[in-house]
Design a protein around this motif. Structure first.
Motif, PDB file in Angstrom:
ATOM      1  N   ILE A   9       0.839  -1.210   0.000  1.00 10.83           N
ATOM      2  CA  ILE A   9       0.000   0.000   0.000  1.00 10.83           C
ATOM      3  C   ILE A   9       0.871   1.256   0.000  1.00 10.83           C
ATOM      4  CG2 ILE A   9      -1.642   1.343   1.386  1.00 10.83           C
ATOM      5  CD1 ILE A   9      -2.936  -1.354   2.164  1.00 10.83           C
ATOM      6  N   LEU A  10       1.934   1.249   0.788  1.00  5.43           N
ATOM      7  CA  LEU A  10       2.823   2.407   0.860  1.00  5.43           C
ATOM      8  C   LEU A  10       3.483   2.688  -0.487  1.00  5.43           C
ATOM      9  CD1 LEU A  10       3.967   4.486   2.890  1.00  5.43           C
ATOM     10  CD2 LEU A  10       5.878   2.916   3.235  1.00  5.43           C
ATOM     11  N   GLY A  30      -7.981  -2.870   5.406  1.00  7.46           N
ATOM     12  CA  GLY A  30      -8.566  -1.668   6.003  1.00  7.46           C
ATOM     13  C   GLY A  30      -7.750  -1.127   7.153  1.00  7.46           C
ATOM     14  N   VAL A  31      -7.217  -2.027   7.971  1.00 10.15           N
ATOM     15  CA  VAL A  31      -6.392  -1.619   9.113  1.00 10.15           C
ATOM     16  C   VAL A  31      -5.152  -0.877   8.624  1.00 10.15           C
ATOM     17  CG1 VAL A  31      -4.903  -2.507  10.959  1.00 10.15           C
ATOM     18  CG2 VAL A  31      -7.225  -3.409  10.686  1.00 10.15           C
ATOM     19  N   VAL A  32      -4.451  -1.477   7.671  1.00  7.41           N
ATOM     20  CA  VAL A  32      -3.217  -0.864   7.164  1.00  7.41           C
ATOM     21  C   VAL A  32      -3.536   0.428   6.401  1.00  7.41           C
ATOM     22  CG1 VAL A  32      -1.234  -1.202   5.647  1.00  7.41           C
ATOM     23  CG2 VAL A  32      -2.024  -3.084   7.090  1.00  7.41           C
ATOM     24  N   ALA A  33      -4.583   0.415   5.606  1.00  7.86           N
ATOM     25  CA  ALA A  33      -4.966   1.618   4.861  1.00  7.86           C
ATOM     26  C   ALA A  33      -5.283   2.769   5.815  1.00  7.86           C
ATOM     27  CB  ALA A  33      -6.174   1.318   3.967  1.00  7.86           C
ATOM     28  N   LYS A  34      -5.977   2.469   6.885  1.00  9.94           N
ATOM     29  CA  LYS A  34      -6.315   3.518   7.854  1.00  9.94           C
ATOM     30  C   LYS A  34      -5.050   4.088   8.502  1.00  9.94           C
ATOM     31  CE  LYS A  34      -9.334   4.509  11.803  1.00  9.94           C
ATOM     32  NZ  LYS A  34     -10.350   3.942  12.722  1.00  9.94           N
ATOM     33  N   LEU A  36      -2.193   4.324   7.204  1.00  9.70           N
ATOM     34  CA  LEU A  36      -1.453   5.091   6.204  1.00  9.70           C
ATOM     35  C   LEU A  36      -2.291   6.207   5.571  1.00  9.70           C
ATOM     36  CD1 LEU A  36       0.458   2.150   4.486  1.00  9.70           C
ATOM     37  CD2 LEU A  36       1.379   3.878   6.055  1.00  9.70           C
ATOM     38  N   HIS A  37      -3.432   6.509   6.171  1.00  6.84           N
ATOM     39  CA  HIS A  37      -4.304   7.600   5.717  1.00  6.84           C
ATOM     40  C   HIS A  37      -4.798   7.402   4.294  1.00  6.84           C
ATOM     41  CE1 HIS A  37      -3.739   9.932   9.366  1.00  6.84           C
ATOM     42  NE2 HIS A  37      -2.484   9.543   9.323  1.00  6.84           N
ATOM     43  N   ARG A  38      -5.151   6.144   3.988  1.00  5.39           N
ATOM     44  CA  ARG A  38      -5.803   5.831   2.724  1.00  5.39           C
ATOM     45  C   ARG A  38      -7.259   5.496   3.012  1.00  5.39           C
ATOM     46  NH1 ARG A  38      -0.333   6.430   2.635  1.00  5.39           N
ATOM     47  NH2 ARG A  38       0.610   5.841   0.662  1.00  5.39           N
ATOM     48  N   ASN A  39      -8.116   5.740   2.058  1.00  8.97           N
ATOM     49  CA  ASN A  39      -9.502   5.288   2.148  1.00  8.97           C
ATOM     50  C   ASN A  39      -9.535   3.858   1.627  1.00  8.97           C
ATOM     51  OD1 ASN A  39     -10.559   7.892   2.987  1.00  8.97           O
ATOM     52  ND2 ASN A  39     -10.010   8.546   0.930  1.00  8.97           N
ATOM     53  N   TRP A  40     -10.563   3.113   1.967  1.00 12.10           N
ATOM     54  CA  TRP A  40     -10.630   1.738   1.504  1.00 12.10           C
ATOM     55  C   TRP A  40     -12.068   1.326   1.281  1.00 12.10           C
ATOM     56  CZ3 TRP A  40     -10.049   3.279   6.394  1.00 12.10           C
ATOM     57  CH2 TRP A  40     -10.938   2.789   7.332  1.00 12.10           C
ATOM     58  N   ILE A  41     -12.196   0.347   0.401  1.00 18.65           N
ATOM     59  CA  ILE A  41     -13.469  -0.319   0.160  1.00 18.65           C
ATOM     60  C   ILE A  41     -13.194  -1.799   0.348  1.00 18.65           C
ATOM     61  CG2 ILE A  41     -15.246  -0.899  -1.532  1.00 18.65           C
ATOM     62  CD1 ILE A  41     -14.551   1.802  -2.916  1.00 18.65           C
ATOM     63  N   ARG A  56     -11.563  -4.508  14.290  1.00 21.12           N
ATOM     64  CA  ARG A  56     -10.123  -4.254  14.086  1.00 21.12           C
ATOM     65  C   ARG A  56      -9.883  -2.835  13.582  1.00 21.12           C
ATOM     66  NH1 ARG A  56      -7.144  -8.148  10.368  1.00 21.12           N
ATOM     67  NH2 ARG A  56      -5.350  -7.031  11.217  1.00 21.12           N
ATOM     68  N   ILE A  57     -10.680  -2.418  12.607  1.00 10.65           N
ATOM     69  CA  ILE A  57     -10.506  -1.083  12.022  1.00 10.65           C
ATOM     70  C   ILE A  57     -10.843   0.002  13.035  1.00 10.65           C
ATOM     71  CG2 ILE A  57     -11.380   0.488  10.249  1.00 10.65           C
ATOM     72  CD1 ILE A  57     -11.696  -2.078   8.472  1.00 10.65           C
ATOM     73  N   ASN A  58     -11.904  -0.211  13.813  1.00 11.85           N
ATOM     74  CA  ASN A  58     -12.279   0.771  14.842  1.00 11.85           C
ATOM     75  C   ASN A  58     -11.196   0.941  15.895  1.00 11.85           C
ATOM     76  OD1 ASN A  58     -14.705   1.247  13.569  1.00 11.85           O
ATOM     77  ND2 ASN A  58     -15.888  -0.075  14.931  1.00 11.85           N
ATOM     78  N   ALA A  59     -10.406  -0.096  16.140  1.00  9.93           N
ATOM     79  CA  ALA A  59      -9.354  -0.039  17.157  1.00  9.93           C
ATOM     80  C   ALA A  59      -8.128   0.755  16.695  1.00  9.93           C
ATOM     81  CB  ALA A  59      -8.934  -1.458  17.548  1.00  9.93           C
ATOM     82  N   VAL A  60      -8.010   1.012  15.409  1.00 16.06           N
ATOM     83  CA  VAL A  60      -6.849   1.729  14.877  1.00 16.06           C
ATOM     84  C   VAL A  60      -7.018   3.228  15.110  1.00 16.06           C
ATOM     85  CG1 VAL A  60      -5.582   2.330  12.783  1.00 16.06           C
ATOM     86  CG2 VAL A  60      -6.377  -0.005  13.131  1.00 16.06           C
ATOM     87  N   GLN A  61      -6.012   3.830  15.713  1.00 20.57           N
ATOM     88  CA  GLN A  61      -5.969   5.282  15.914  1.00 20.57           C
ATOM     89  C   GLN A  61      -4.724   5.806  15.186  1.00 20.57           C
ATOM     90  OE1 GLN A  61      -8.367   7.063  17.385  1.00 20.57           O
ATOM     91  NE2 GLN A  61      -9.452   5.133  17.617  1.00 20.57           N
ATOM     92  N   PRO A  62      -4.873   6.209  13.930  1.00 14.38           N
ATOM     93  CA  PRO A  62      -3.695   6.658  13.179  1.00 14.38           C
ATOM     94  C   PRO A  62      -3.161   7.982  13.718  1.00 14.38           C
ATOM     95  CG  PRO A  62      -5.670   7.068  11.918  1.00 14.38           C
ATOM     96  CD  PRO A  62      -6.096   6.325  13.154  1.00 14.38           C
ATOM     97  N   GLU A  63      -1.883   8.190  13.475  1.00  9.17           N
ATOM     98  CA  GLU A  63      -1.271   9.471  13.821  1.00  9.17           C
ATOM     99  C   GLU A  63      -1.916  10.567  12.979  1.00  9.17           C
ATOM    100  OE1 GLU A  63       1.051  10.030  16.188  1.00  9.17           O
ATOM    101  OE2 GLU A  63       0.845   7.913  16.707  1.00  9.17           O
ATOM    102  N   MET A  64      -1.855  11.794  13.469  1.00 10.85           N
ATOM    103  CA  MET A  64      -2.390  12.921  12.700  1.00 10.85           C
ATOM    104  C   MET A  64      -1.672  12.974  11.348  1.00 10.85           C
ATOM    105  SD  MET A  64      -4.766  14.378  14.414  1.00 10.85           S
ATOM    106  CE  MET A  64      -4.925  15.909  13.542  1.00 10.85           C
TER     107      MET A  64
END
Length: 119
Positions: A9-10, A30-34, A36-41, A56-64
């Protein structure tokens, strides 16, 4: 594995791009995309996996998101390039000139008039 998806993805998208995973499963994409500030389907037909992925996705808190931090594209790769043939045509390199590969003087290429190399 997350590490593999992270690299894929990167290297193949930018922040804000959309990543499609038609077999979403437990939501690793979805976890990795979130992160890395990517949208996902994600497309998944099994309700059990949909819930797992959502948790899993809800648990991810990406950096600003900071554009300078998340810009990982190589400046050298995106820099303007000069074709080898242009260097020959404009006299910067000469037909018959020998080019050496590093410090090994046994590996040599000779420039042909059409800018191809003879090794």
């Amino acid at each position: 594995p997350e590490a593999l998806l992270y690299r894929v993805i990167l290297s193949s998208s930018n922040p804000g791009d959309v990543i499609l995973d038609p077999f979403f499963g437990s939501g690793t994409t979805g976890v990795v995309a979130k992160r890395l500030h990517r949208n996902w389907i994600g497309i998944e037909k099994e309700k059990r996996y949909i819930q797992i992925a959502q948790n899993r996705i809800n648990a991810v808190q990406p950096e600003m998101h900071d554009a300078a931090t998340f810009d990982v594209k190589s400046k050298a790769k995106s820099a303007p390039k000069v074709e080898f043939s242009v260097l020959v045509e404009h006299g910067y390199l000469q037909p018959g000139q020998r080019l050496f590969f590093g410090k090994d003087k046994t590996k040599v290429a000779t420039i042909k008039p059409d800018a191809r190399l003879r090794t």
